[in-house]
Design a protein around this motif. Structure first.
Motif, PDB file in Angstrom:
ATOM      1  N   ASP A 137       7.760 -33.758  19.639  1.00 53.60           N
ATOM      2  CA  ASP A 137       8.130 -34.028  20.849  1.00 53.60           C
ATOM      3  C   ASP A 137       8.841 -35.465  21.326  1.00 53.60           C
ATOM      4  N   GLU A 138       9.842 -35.640  22.211  1.00 57.44           N
ATOM      5  CA  GLU A 138      10.443 -36.670  22.603  1.00 57.44           C
ATOM      6  C   GLU A 138      10.005 -36.921  23.991  1.00 57.44           C
ATOM      7  N   PHE A 139       9.542 -37.990  24.320  1.00 55.68           N
ATOM      8  CA  PHE A 139       9.076 -38.462  25.682  1.00 55.68           C
ATOM      9  C   PHE A 139      10.103 -39.647  26.149  1.00 55.68           C
ATOM     10  N   VAL A 140      10.551 -39.828  27.360  1.00 48.62           N
ATOM     11  CA  VAL A 140      11.129 -40.971  27.917  1.00 48.62           C
ATOM     12  C   VAL A 140      10.098 -41.328  28.909  1.00 48.62           C
ATOM     13  N   VAL A 141       9.764 -42.424  29.006  1.00 46.93           N
ATOM     14  CA  VAL A 141       8.765 -43.074  29.816  1.00 46.93           C
ATOM     15  C   VAL A 141       9.080 -44.492  30.511  1.00 46.93           C
TER      16      VAL A 141
ATOM     17  N   GLN B  87      10.805 -37.889  31.286  1.00 50.26           N
ATOM     18  CA  GLN B  87      11.546 -36.727  30.563  1.00 50.26           C
ATOM     19  C   GLN B  87      10.912 -36.428  29.132  1.00 50.26           C
ATOM     20  N   MET B  88      10.650 -35.072  28.899  1.00 48.30           N
ATOM     21  CA  MET B  88      10.021 -34.594  27.745  1.00 48.30           C
ATOM     22  C   MET B  88      10.713 -33.380  27.198  1.00 48.30           C
ATOM     23  N   ARG B  89      10.965 -33.362  25.746  1.00 47.56           N
ATOM     24  CA  ARG B  89      11.646 -32.383  25.074  1.00 47.56           C
ATOM     25  C   ARG B  89      10.930 -32.226  23.787  1.00 47.56           C
TER      26      ARG B  89
ATOM     27  N   ASP C 165      15.092 -54.137  31.181  1.00 47.81           N
ATOM     28  CA  ASP C 165      14.931 -54.733  32.484  1.00 47.81           C
ATOM     29  C   ASP C 165      14.155 -53.489  33.469  1.00 47.81           C
ATOM     30  N   SER C 166      14.053 -52.247  33.201  1.00 44.69           N
ATOM     31  CA  SER C 166      13.549 -51.212  33.991  1.00 44.69           C
ATOM     32  C   SER C 166      11.963 -50.912  33.375  1.00 44.69           C
ATOM     33  N   GLY C 167      12.048 -51.400  31.981  1.00 42.73           N
ATOM     34  CA  GLY C 167      10.816 -50.954  31.373  1.00 42.73           C
ATOM     35  C   GLY C 167      10.884 -49.311  30.695  1.00 42.73           C
ATOM     36  N   ILE C 168      12.219 -48.890  30.762  1.00 43.93           N
ATOM     37  CA  ILE C 168      12.422 -47.722  30.329  1.00 43.93           C
ATOM     38  C   ILE C 168      12.401 -47.598  28.731  1.00 43.93           C
ATOM     39  N   ALA C 169      11.459 -46.664  28.088  1.00 47.56           N
ATOM     40  CA  ALA C 169      11.474 -46.634  26.627  1.00 47.56           C
ATOM     41  C   ALA C 169      11.622 -45.229  26.146  1.00 47.56           C
ATOM     42  N   GLY C 170      12.144 -44.805  24.914  1.00 45.24           N
ATOM     43  CA  GLY C 170      11.993 -43.592  24.415  1.00 45.24           C
ATOM     44  C   GLY C 170      11.306 -43.701  23.118  1.00 45.24           C
ATOM     45  N   ALA C 171      10.325 -42.514  23.243  1.00 49.41           N
ATOM     46  CA  ALA C 171       9.229 -42.462  21.965  1.00 49.41           C
ATOM     47  C   ALA C 171       9.270 -40.897  21.467  1.00 49.41           C
ATOM     48  N   ILE C 172       9.634 -40.677  20.000  1.00 48.56           N
ATOM     49  CA  ILE C 172       9.600 -39.463  19.350  1.00 48.56           C
ATOM     50  C   ILE C 172       8.000 -39.396  18.745  1.00 48.56           C
ATOM     51  N   VAL C 173       7.309 -38.397  19.195  1.00 47.24           N
ATOM     52  CA  VAL C 173       5.819 -38.181  18.855  1.00 47.24           C
ATOM     53  C   VAL C 173       5.714 -36.871  18.204  1.00 47.24           C
ATOM     54  N   ALA C 174       5.061 -36.919  16.894  1.00 45.12           N
ATOM     55  CA  ALA C 174       4.490 -35.843  16.121  1.00 45.12           C
ATOM     56  C   ALA C 174       3.196 -35.414  16.786  1.00 45.12           C
ATOM     57  N   VAL C 175       2.776 -34.239  17.244  1.00 48.37           N
ATOM     58  CA  VAL C 175       1.494 -33.985  17.531  1.00 48.37           C
ATOM     59  C   VAL C 175       1.023 -32.683  16.730  1.00 48.37           C
TER      60      VAL C 175
END
Length: 73
Positions: A27-31, A14-16, A63-73
């Protein structure tokens, strides 16, 4: 940035867009991150891209390797 994530085998779930101020966007990425080594080094790898700054990163489901990151570009 998405090209680098793809080359690392990171699946963007997901990306917002959280904020846009002129030429800067936050932007926020869920990866899904393949493996603990990449998970720990992902912010450093992303920040090697000119103009990218990782504001925050957290593991949401270890357990599933899901991570959230907030990134400024």
């Amino acid at each position: 940035m998405t090209t680098l994530l793809g080359r690392l085998g990171v699946d963007i779930r997901q990306m917002r867009v959280l904020n846009r101020d002129g030429a800067v966007a936050t932007d926020e990425f869920v990866v899904s991150v393949p493996g603990a080594v990449i998970d720990r080094s992902l912010p450093a790898l992303l920040e090697e891209i000119q103009g990218v700054r990782v504001v925050a990163m957290e593991t949401t489901d270890a357990d599933s390797g899901i991570a959230g990151a907030i990134v400024a570009v």
